[in-house]
Design a protein around this motif. Structure first.
Motif, PDB file in Angstrom:
ATOM      1  N   PRO A  97      41.138  37.353  46.096  1.00 30.00           N
ATOM      2  CA  PRO A  97      40.694  37.128  47.260  1.00 30.00           C
ATOM      3  C   PRO A  97      40.163  35.717  47.476  1.00 30.00           C
ATOM      4  O   PRO A  97      39.612  35.202  46.546  1.00 30.00           O
ATOM      5  CB  PRO A  97      39.687  38.207  47.651  1.00 30.00           C
ATOM      6  N   VAL A  98      40.083  35.203  48.739  1.00 28.31           N
ATOM      7  CA  VAL A  98      39.608  33.925  49.082  1.00 28.31           C
ATOM      8  C   VAL A  98      38.050  34.180  48.905  1.00 28.31           C
ATOM      9  O   VAL A  98      37.646  34.854  49.467  1.00 28.31           O
ATOM     10  CB  VAL A  98      40.029  33.367  50.493  1.00 28.31           C
ATOM     11  N   ALA A  99      37.735  32.903  48.233  1.00 25.70           N
ATOM     12  CA  ALA A  99      36.117  33.237  47.940  1.00 25.70           C
ATOM     13  C   ALA A  99      35.234  32.720  49.253  1.00 25.70           C
ATOM     14  O   ALA A  99      35.466  31.935  49.681  1.00 25.70           O
ATOM     15  CB  ALA A  99      35.789  32.581  46.756  1.00 25.70           C
ATOM     16  N   GLU A 100      34.291  33.769  49.379  1.00 21.61           N
ATOM     17  CA  GLU A 100      33.382  33.348  50.493  1.00 21.61           C
ATOM     18  C   GLU A 100      31.890  33.792  50.157  1.00 21.61           C
ATOM     19  O   GLU A 100      31.503  34.679  49.096  1.00 21.61           O
ATOM     20  CB  GLU A 100      33.638  34.358  51.828  1.00 21.61           C
ATOM     21  N   VAL A 101      30.945  33.246  50.827  1.00 22.60           N
ATOM     22  CA  VAL A 101      29.659  33.326  50.610  1.00 22.60           C
ATOM     23  C   VAL A 101      28.778  33.470  51.819  1.00 22.60           C
ATOM     24  O   VAL A 101      29.134  32.762  52.676  1.00 22.60           O
ATOM     25  CB  VAL A 101      29.002  32.472  49.570  1.00 22.60           C
ATOM     26  N   THR A 102      27.715  34.353  52.190  1.00 24.86           N
ATOM     27  CA  THR A 102      26.759  34.477  53.043  1.00 24.86           C
ATOM     28  C   THR A 102      25.590  33.778  52.894  1.00 24.86           C
ATOM     29  O   THR A 102      25.337  33.475  51.742  1.00 24.86           O
ATOM     30  CB  THR A 102      26.828  35.879  53.604  1.00 24.86           C
ATOM     31  N   VAL A 142      37.999  42.558  37.391  1.00 28.36           N
ATOM     32  CA  VAL A 142      37.004  42.439  38.121  1.00 28.36           C
ATOM     33  C   VAL A 142      37.426  41.858  39.817  1.00 28.36           C
ATOM     34  O   VAL A 142      36.599  42.032  40.582  1.00 28.36           O
ATOM     35  CB  VAL A 142      35.848  41.562  37.707  1.00 28.36           C
ATOM     36  N   LEU A 143      38.607  41.109  39.415  1.00 23.94           N
ATOM     37  CA  LEU A 143      38.776  40.641  40.852  1.00 23.94           C
ATOM     38  C   LEU A 143      39.966  41.304  41.625  1.00 23.94           C
ATOM     39  O   LEU A 143      40.078  41.510  42.725  1.00 23.94           O
ATOM     40  CB  LEU A 143      39.919  39.213  40.340  1.00 23.94           C
ATOM     41  N   ALA A 144      40.327  42.459  40.967  1.00 22.67           N
ATOM     42  CA  ALA A 144      41.391  43.313  41.401  1.00 22.67           C
ATOM     43  C   ALA A 144      40.457  44.556  42.378  1.00 22.67           C
ATOM     44  O   ALA A 144      41.073  44.844  43.484  1.00 22.67           O
ATOM     45  CB  ALA A 144      42.147  44.284  40.565  1.00 22.67           C
ATOM     46  N   HIS A 145      39.467  45.216  41.917  1.00 19.78           N
ATOM     47  CA  HIS A 145      38.836  46.138  42.571  1.00 19.78           C
ATOM     48  C   HIS A 145      37.475  46.583  42.076  1.00 19.78           C
ATOM     49  O   HIS A 145      37.169  45.939  40.811  1.00 19.78           O
ATOM     50  CB  HIS A 145      39.910  47.488  42.453  1.00 19.78           C
ATOM     51  N   PRO A 146      36.519  47.157  42.663  1.00 13.35           N
ATOM     52  CA  PRO A 146      35.359  47.575  42.457  1.00 13.35           C
ATOM     53  C   PRO A 146      35.352  48.265  40.898  1.00 13.35           C
ATOM     54  O   PRO A 146      35.982  49.103  40.687  1.00 13.35           O
ATOM     55  CB  PRO A 146      34.746  48.352  43.553  1.00 13.35           C
ATOM     56  N   PRO A 152      34.908  42.054  48.872  1.00 14.89           N
ATOM     57  CA  PRO A 152      35.847  41.372  47.847  1.00 14.89           C
ATOM     58  C   PRO A 152      35.894  39.771  47.664  1.00 14.89           C
ATOM     59  O   PRO A 152      35.768  39.446  46.323  1.00 14.89           O
ATOM     60  CB  PRO A 152      37.191  41.940  48.001  1.00 14.89           C
ATOM     61  N   SER A 153      35.744  39.245  48.824  1.00 13.91           N
ATOM     62  CA  SER A 153      35.516  37.888  48.801  1.00 13.91           C
ATOM     63  C   SER A 153      34.300  37.303  48.216  1.00 13.91           C
ATOM     64  O   SER A 153      34.351  36.346  47.519  1.00 13.91           O
ATOM     65  CB  SER A 153      35.837  37.398  50.228  1.00 13.91           C
ATOM     66  N   GLN A 154      33.423  37.901  48.472  1.00 12.91           N
ATOM     67  CA  GLN A 154      31.834  37.779  48.129  1.00 12.91           C
ATOM     68  C   GLN A 154      31.691  38.034  46.675  1.00 12.91           C
ATOM     69  O   GLN A 154      31.029  37.297  45.805  1.00 12.91           O
ATOM     70  CB  GLN A 154      30.849  38.173  48.773  1.00 12.91           C
ATOM     71  N   VAL A 155      32.453  39.098  46.111  1.00 12.24           N
ATOM     72  CA  VAL A 155      32.279  39.394  44.749  1.00 12.24           C
ATOM     73  C   VAL A 155      33.004  38.389  43.832  1.00 12.24           C
ATOM     74  O   VAL A 155      32.484  37.921  42.782  1.00 12.24           O
ATOM     75  CB  VAL A 155      32.740  40.743  44.446  1.00 12.24           C
ATOM     76  N   THR A 156      34.204  37.978  44.313  1.00 14.04           N
ATOM     77  CA  THR A 156      35.097  36.990  43.899  1.00 14.04           C
ATOM     78  C   THR A 156      34.387  35.513  43.558  1.00 14.04           C
ATOM     79  O   THR A 156      34.206  35.021  42.569  1.00 14.04           O
ATOM     80  CB  THR A 156      36.367  36.625  44.792  1.00 14.04           C
ATOM     81  N   MET A 157      33.278  35.076  44.716  1.00  9.70           N
ATOM     82  CA  MET A 157      32.707  33.946  44.518  1.00  9.70           C
ATOM     83  C   MET A 157      31.593  34.227  43.267  1.00  9.70           C
ATOM     84  O   MET A 157      31.352  33.360  42.633  1.00  9.70           O
ATOM     85  CB  MET A 157      31.862  33.936  45.855  1.00  9.70           C
ATOM     86  N   MET A 158      31.000  35.277  43.415  1.00  7.14           N
ATOM     87  CA  MET A 158      30.064  35.587  42.250  1.00  7.14           C
ATOM     88  C   MET A 158      30.435  35.454  40.858  1.00  7.14           C
ATOM     89  O   MET A 158      30.029  35.093  39.994  1.00  7.14           O
ATOM     90  CB  MET A 158      29.362  37.066  42.471  1.00  7.14           C
TER      91      MET A 158
END
Length: 430
Positions: free
Chosen positions: A219-224, A294-298, A351-357
């Motif tokens: 997913p596109v990585a995002e962060v809050t 880890v990128l596919a699903h929880p 998913p986008s925030q997990v991807t960033m981590m």
């Protein structure tokens, strides 16, 4: 005597083209070896060898290790040594020549042992093969010694770039770990240009085989703002773990068994990795399966913890047995697990925030095991193609971790090494 501009340009272009062909063919060969060993390539899955019939899970790794162990028993110097490495070939003071037969056979043995399930990376083989090709081209075009060194280093980075479709990381691998150009001089910028051209051309050439497909689909990585605080914690956790892994892996490289024992120590190590894989089937191979997962699903935190311990242990066992292979992707996978674990502890489920981590964790750990922060950040970002926002966040996070390492790392025993000087990067390091 210097090298004429025409000969230099021709050598650079051919080095890029040949490196791309080598990387593309090695990628196809890796998939073929996995298919022969387990019935289908496992590295692109999220289950590893979990769905493979048990007899293959038990027999294939040992058979592959026996082939590789016998090869290294025959190939390596005695009583304990390794073949001429790329690092030795580009040494400034006393460069050595890569021996064609030894280099090719050693690279093939690495592909066999990794493709049959050992917990090592497959990126060392294309680096060796591409550097060998660059050596031949350097001889053919009669380039001077300093240019030859840059061509070999750039080809090694381009071999990595073509296999993983990471042109920026390939160039930085050559520049940060080997060439280290002086950017205050025109010559230094010329070296940068050579590395970039060779890496980009190699990557584009390899599209013949991989069709420009990314290694990971994320997913596109995002962060809050909330997530930024956890990223700072992640950097503080992943950096020392990565430094510790670098020391551990370096020590295992230094304790390679004597050559006369490799015919049984390498299979014994494979048995150890196979035993770990019975409990955690994703630890096999170079680490791609884990990142896919880890990128596919929880994933449950307990499973993440088991995979993290299992991957580090399996890689340690493989190195200690005398098996040769890369450490980039095992380090990357371990870092992604650390990032995902902290995301789970923080209650982050987007998913986008997990991807960033995961990407930040991967970059931090890789920067420590390789002592190459710019390369590590670029490698993690290019592999995932996770969006523009990820670039500044990952780069700043990795550099923050590196700055902390520089400030306090020298005080700890074994936690040393400047850029490109990871523990274990000895003459035998590929």
């Amino acid at each position: 005597m210097g090298t004429s501009r025409l000969r230099l340009i021709t050598a650079v272009l051919l080095t890029g083209l040949v490196s791309g062909l080598i990387g593309g063919l090695i990628g196809e060969l890796s998939h073929l070896i996995e298919a022969c060993a387990f019935g289908a390539p496992f590295s692109s899955s999220t289950t590893g060898v979990g769905g493979v019939v048990m007899w293959r899970r038990l027999v294939a790794p040992i058979a592959g290790a026996v082939i590789a162990g016998l090869t290294w028993w025959w190939l390596r110097p005695r009583p304990s040594g390794s073949i001429i490495s790329v690092r030795q070939a580009v040494d400034i003071d006393s460069p050595k020549r890569l021996r064609p037969i030894e280099t090719i056979v050693d690279a093939l043995a690495q592909l066999v042992v990794v493709g049959s399930g050992s917990s090592l990376g497959r990126e060392a083989a294309p680096r060796q093969m591409a550097a060998l090709a660059a050596q031949g081209l350097s001889d053919g075009f009669r380039v001077d010694g300093s240019t030859r060194r840059v061509l070999l280093a750039s080809a090694a980075g381009a071999g990595l770039a073509s296999v993983y479709n990471v042109p920026v990381a390939g160039a930085l691998y050559a520049l940060e770990l080997t060439v280290r150009p002086d950017l205050r001089t025109r010559r230094g910028w010329g070296q940068v240009g050579i590395a970039v051209v060779i890496s980009v051309l190699s990557t584009v050439t390899a599209w013949i085989f991989n069709h420009d497909r990314p290694i990971y689909r994320s997913p596109v990585a995002e962060v809050t703002p909330f997530g930024l605080g956890w990223i700072v914690l992640l950097v503080a956790v992943a950096t020392p773990i990565g430094a510790g892994m670098g020391v551990l892996f370096g020590e295992m490289k230094r304790r390679v068994p004597v050559t006369s024992r490799l015919w049984w120590t390498v299979p014994l190590g494979s048995i150890g990795v196979t035993a770990i894989a019975l409990m955690a089937p994703q630890v096999v191979g170079n680490g791609q399966v884990i990142v896919n997962l880890v990128l596919a699903h929880p994933v449950a935190p307990a499973t993440l913890a088991i995979l993290l311990v299992g991957k580090i242990l399996a890689t340690t066992v493989a190195l200690r047995s005398g098996a040769a292979g890369g450490l980039l992707t095992p380090s990357l996978a371990s870092g992604a697990l650390i990032g995902t674990l902290i995301a789970a502890a923080a209650g982050i489920d987007s998913p986008s925030q997990v991807t960033m981590m995961a990407i930040v964790g991967a970059g931090c750990v890789l920067s420590m095991t390789q002592r190459a922060p710019l390369f590590a950040a670029a490698f993690a970002l290019e592999l995932t193609r996770a969006g523009a926002l990820g670039v500044p966040v990952v780069v700043v996070a990795v550099l923050l971790g590196w700055a902390g390492f520089v400030l306090i790392g020298k005080r700890g025993p074994g936690f040393h090494g400047g850029i490109g000087r990871a523990p274990g990067n000895t003459s035998g390091s590929r």
